[in-house]
Design a protein around this motif. Structure first.
Motif, mmCIF file in Angstrom:
data_model
loop_
_atom_site.group_PDB
_atom_site.id
_atom_site.type_symbol
_atom_site.label_atom_id
_atom_site.label_comp_id
_atom_site.label_asym_id
_atom_site.label_seq_id
_atom_site.Cartn_x
_atom_site.Cartn_y
_atom_site.Cartn_z
ATOM 1 N N HIS A 53 9.810 -2.462 1.591
ATOM 2 C CA HIS A 53 9.437 -1.864 2.882
ATOM 3 C C HIS A 53 7.925 -1.974 3.081
ATOM 4 C CE1 HIS A 53 13.443 -0.252 3.380
ATOM 5 N NE2 HIS A 53 13.371 0.333 2.194
ATOM 6 N N ASN A 54 7.507 -2.197 4.325
ATOM 7 C CA ASN A 54 6.074 -2.223 4.645
ATOM 8 C C ASN A 54 5.737 -1.226 5.737
ATOM 9 O OD1 ASN A 54 7.310 -3.473 6.788
ATOM 10 N ND2 ASN A 54 5.785 -5.124 6.991
ATOM 11 N N THR A 55 6.549 -0.151 5.791
ATOM 12 C CA THR A 55 6.327 0.899 6.783
ATOM 13 C C THR A 55 6.169 2.247 6.099
ATOM 14 O OG1 THR A 55 8.721 1.211 7.011
ATOM 15 C CG2 THR A 55 7.661 -0.281 8.591
ATOM 16 N N THR A 59 6.557 8.046 9.536
ATOM 17 C CA THR A 59 6.124 7.657 10.893
ATOM 18 C C THR A 59 6.691 6.317 11.327
ATOM 19 O OG1 THR A 59 4.143 6.498 10.103
ATOM 20 C CG2 THR A 59 3.956 8.876 10.490
ATOM 21 N N MET A 60 7.200 5.531 10.361
ATOM 22 C CA MET A 60 7.708 4.175 10.591
ATOM 23 C C MET A 60 6.640 3.219 11.117
ATOM 24 S SD MET A 60 10.572 4.428 9.280
ATOM 25 C CE MET A 60 11.065 2.738 9.548
ATOM 26 N N SER A 65 -1.932 -1.674 4.696
ATOM 27 C CA SER A 65 -2.183 -1.685 3.255
ATOM 28 C C SER A 65 -1.180 -0.743 2.585
ATOM 29 C CB SER A 65 -3.606 -1.211 2.948
ATOM 30 O OG SER A 65 -3.768 -0.992 1.555
ATOM 31 N N THR A 66 -0.660 -1.160 1.434
ATOM 32 C CA THR A 66 0.296 -0.310 0.698
ATOM 33 C C THR A 66 -0.386 0.469 -0.419
ATOM 34 O OG1 THR A 66 0.852 -2.176 -0.738
ATOM 35 C CG2 THR A 66 2.258 -1.824 1.208
ATOM 36 N N SER A 67 -1.711 0.483 -0.420
ATOM 37 C CA SER A 67 -2.445 1.247 -1.421
ATOM 38 C C SER A 67 -2.237 2.736 -1.204
ATOM 39 C CB SER A 67 -3.942 0.927 -1.351
ATOM 40 O OG SER A 67 -4.181 -0.438 -1.586
ATOM 41 N N THR A 68 -2.230 3.483 -2.294
ATOM 42 C CA THR A 68 -2.090 4.944 -2.217
ATOM 43 C C THR A 68 -3.315 5.615 -2.813
ATOM 44 O OG1 THR A 68 -0.939 4.996 -4.344
ATOM 45 C CG2 THR A 68 0.430 4.844 -2.363
#
Length: 410
Positions: A53-55, A59-60, A65-68
């Motif tokens: 997933h890239n959402t 919020t969808m 960026s997928t960084s946390t």
């Protein structure tokens, strides 16, 4: 008492929604935030992203960026809340234990408030459960109150307490003693009848469970068997309910009680064969949990002539037995094979053998023979095969000898 009860209830804490992970809804142990500003538990969001997933789940929004980023402030707040919650839990248990002690030492008469408080205390901790279970005098007073109670709600609450603490062997032995000693018309068995007639489904289930473990003691079982109306009400409960746990509890209790010929004959008269036939012919998934108990009851009543006659007279029951083979548990299959062996091999009932053949029973029996069944069950299957082949004709002998290796259980 009311003040103590409020104190115990006020110590329960609700988990703030801010501390729950939007994905798992559990308290976050390692909160991290995405670039959208939404915070998740690290394990949950990493699983989400690992699936491709890239959402942002909440919020969808598409994630640039997928960084946390660890949310250290929220983590400290959650850790503080957990510490406070644990302290509150320990405090509640201490209050609960004190309340339980007060009730145990002071209760001469039981009302719904005190009994509900005992139930809460027992549920709070294992220590409280042992405290109540080990208080012999308290258990004796409860059973005495149950025997004298004309209030169905009080009876139900006492049964709930007894069911909760009955996992302790000392309680089982004490209840057995009290049942044996009490020979008056007004006894706890009379209260059990009242609950089975007018109680809630939950209280009926608990009553059936108590009767089941009492039936393990020969003298108590005899008292239960001789109690006018008790077997009838227990049968009605088992046959009238549609709730799976209720039917299972009722059949388990009947199975434990029905060890003598008079009890078996009475169950047959009441219609247990038709009830089991209905269960076995019902929806496969709904009935699976009670199939083993139902077949166990059939095996028990099939040990007397009246039982075998009733079973072979009910074609639906015989069909249900065959269809249940290899569909539930090993024990259920062995119960079913034993009943079929009694009908087809012991008394050589032609009608039952024909019914078994009509529903592909020969193949089912062959499958059981290849399964991991007991030696005795395998031997009964061998006897059944001979009888069924004889009924079908000698031409089936070659297929039996040469074509069974490829058959796989259902």
């Amino acid at each position: 008492m009311g003040k103590q009860r409020r104190m115990a209830n006020e110590l329960y804490l609700t988990v703030p929604s801010l501390y729950r992970c939007p994905i798992s809804m559990d308290v976050m142990r390692s909160p991290v935030s995405l670039c959208t500003g939404v915070t998740y538990d690290r394990s949950s969001i990493e699983r989400w992203l690992a699936l491709g997933h890239n959402t942002c789940p909440a919020t969808m929004q598409t994630l640039p960026s997928t960084s946390t980023t660890p949310n250290l402030t929220l983590r400290r707040l959650i850790q503080l809340w957990i510490s406070q919650a644990e302290a509150a839990r320990k405090s509640r248990i201490e209050v609960s234990k004190q309340v339980a002690s007060d009730i145990i030492s002071g209760a001469d008469k039981f009302d719904s408030d005190s009994l509900e408080m005992v139930i809460e205390c027992v549920k709070d901790s294992e220590d409280n459960l042992k405290l109540v279970a080990q208080s012999r005098g308290f258990v004796v007073r409860m059973v005495d109150a149950l025997a004298k109670s004309s209030d169905i709600r009080i009876s139900e609450l006492i049964v709930e307490v007894l069911d909760s603490i009955s996992q302790e062997n000392a309680v089982k032995e004490l209840l057995n003693e009290l049942i044996i000693e009490n020979v008056d018309d007004t006894d706890c068995l009379s209260s059990f009848i009242s609950i089975l007639r007018k109680g809630t489904v939950e209280s009926k289930i608990k009553t059936a469970k108590i009767l089941e473990f009492l039936a393990a003691y020969p003298e108590s079982r005899r008292r239960i068997e001789e109690k006018q109306g008790l077997l009838h009400e227990l049968y009605n409960f088992s046959s009238a309910e549609t709730d799976v746990p209720a039917v299972e509890a009722g059949l388990s209790s009947l199975l434990a009680i029905s060890t003598t010929r008079p009890v078996k004959k009475e169950l047959i008269r009441l219609g247990i064969v038709g009830t089991v036939g209905k269960i076995l012919s019902g929806d496969e998934h709904a009935v699976r949990a009670v199939t083993e108990k139902a077949l166990g009851v059939l095996e028990t009543i099939a040990t007397c002539t009246e039982g075998r006659v009733a079973i072979w007279a009910d074609e639906r029951c015989v069909v249900g037995i065959v269809r249940s083979l290899m569909k539930c548990s090993g024990a259920a299959t062995e119960h079913g094979v034993t009943v079929l062996w009694g009908l087809c091999c012991l008394v050589r009932d032609c009608t039952s053998a024909e019914t078994v053949l009509k529903v592909n029973g020969l193949t089912k029996v062959l499958l059981v023979m290849q399964s991991d069944c007991t030696l005795n069950t395998r031997k009964m299957c061998g006897d059944l095969v001979k009888v069924l082949m004889g009924k079908q004709g000698k031409s089936t002998l070659a297929p039996y000898e040469t074509r069974t290796t490829h058959i796989t259980p259902y």
